[in-house]
Scaffold this motif. Structure first.
Motif, PDB file in Angstrom:
ATOM      1  N   ILE A 149       0.963  -1.230   0.004  1.00 29.06           N
ATOM      2  CA  ILE A 149      -0.022   0.132   0.022  1.00 29.06           C
ATOM      3  C   ILE A 149       0.876   1.259  -0.044  1.00 29.06           C
ATOM      4  O   ILE A 149       0.456   2.274  -0.641  1.00 29.06           O
ATOM      5  N   LEU A 150       1.952   1.277   0.715  1.00 33.36           N
ATOM      6  CA  LEU A 150       2.921   2.546   0.875  1.00 33.36           C
ATOM      7  C   LEU A 150       3.420   2.798  -0.515  1.00 33.36           C
ATOM      8  O   LEU A 150       3.671   4.086  -1.001  1.00 33.36           O
ATOM      9  N   ARG A 151       3.842   1.760  -1.026  1.00 35.06           N
ATOM     10  CA  ARG A 151       4.563   1.515  -2.615  1.00 35.06           C
ATOM     11  C   ARG A 151       3.583   2.315  -3.592  1.00 35.06           C
ATOM     12  O   ARG A 151       3.871   3.040  -4.610  1.00 35.06           O
ATOM     13  N   GLU A 152       2.334   1.744  -3.471  1.00 38.38           N
ATOM     14  CA  GLU A 152       1.406   2.256  -4.304  1.00 38.38           C
ATOM     15  C   GLU A 152       1.268   3.750  -4.176  1.00 38.38           C
ATOM     16  O   GLU A 152       1.084   4.536  -5.252  1.00 38.38           O
ATOM     17  N   LYS A 153       1.094   4.032  -3.088  1.00 33.43           N
ATOM     18  CA  LYS A 153       0.936   5.731  -2.678  1.00 33.43           C
ATOM     19  C   LYS A 153       2.046   6.226  -3.255  1.00 33.43           C
ATOM     20  O   LYS A 153       1.837   7.549  -3.798  1.00 33.43           O
ATOM     21  N   GLN A 154       3.258   5.750  -3.077  1.00 35.70           N
ATOM     22  CA  GLN A 154       4.566   6.600  -3.585  1.00 35.70           C
ATOM     23  C   GLN A 154       4.524   6.655  -5.159  1.00 35.70           C
ATOM     24  O   GLN A 154       4.964   7.663  -5.812  1.00 35.70           O
ATOM     25  N   LEU A 155       4.026   5.440  -5.797  1.00 36.28           N
ATOM     26  CA  LEU A 155       4.200   5.411  -7.270  1.00 36.28           C
ATOM     27  C   LEU A 155       3.058   6.453  -7.938  1.00 36.28           C
ATOM     28  O   LEU A 155       3.383   7.011  -8.781  1.00 36.28           O
ATOM     29  N   LYS A 156       1.958   6.578  -7.264  1.00 32.55           N
ATOM     30  CA  LYS A 156       0.900   7.435  -7.681  1.00 32.55           C
ATOM     31  C   LYS A 156       1.239   8.963  -7.443  1.00 32.55           C
ATOM     32  O   LYS A 156       0.815   9.673  -8.247  1.00 32.55           O
ATOM     33  N   ARG A 157       2.150   9.205  -6.596  1.00 36.79           N
ATOM     34  CA  ARG A 157       2.604  10.534  -6.591  1.00 36.79           C
ATOM     35  C   ARG A 157       3.954  10.875  -7.586  1.00 36.79           C
ATOM     36  O   ARG A 157       3.917  11.948  -7.792  1.00 36.79           O
TER      37      ARG A 157
END
Length: 111
Positions: free
Chosen positions: A65-73
């Protein structure tokens, strides 16, 4: 444990350098089936985004989930570079996971 049951973050594309979608799931194969068959109304079904171009597996859902949020930014160019590093042809990685190839209309079950 089957590989596709591991938590992961994934990137789908409508085509080579096409529209991108980033998601997270604990069952990649089931989620890919949903996207490919437009079973989830929304962005991916509206824009015909079905091709798996990148994924990262995790041992637990929280880091995914943290990686998904990072990639979306990230800027689009950074996402494209990430895809190009591991999949320069933007091939459908779902085929390597045992799913059928997408048809010419991008849907596995026809136009």
């Amino acid at each position: 444990m089957r590989q596709e049951r591991l938590p992961c973050v994934y990137i789908l594309a409508s085509g080579h350098y096409g529209t991108l979608y980033i998601g997270v799931t604990s069952d990649l194969i089931a989620r890919l089936w949903q996207h490919r068959n437009d079973a989830l109304p929304g962005f991916t079904s509206r824009h015909k985004i079905h091709r798996l171009v990148h994924y990262e597996l995790f041992g637990e859902i929280e880091p995914a989930i943290l990686r998904e949020k990072q990639l979306k930014r990230w800027h689009r160019a950074w996402k494209i570079n990430l895809i190009n590093e591991g999949n320069p042809q933007w091939g459908d990685l779902a085929v390597g996971l045992g799913m059928p190839p997408l048809g010419s209309g991008e849907r596995p079950d026809g136009p």
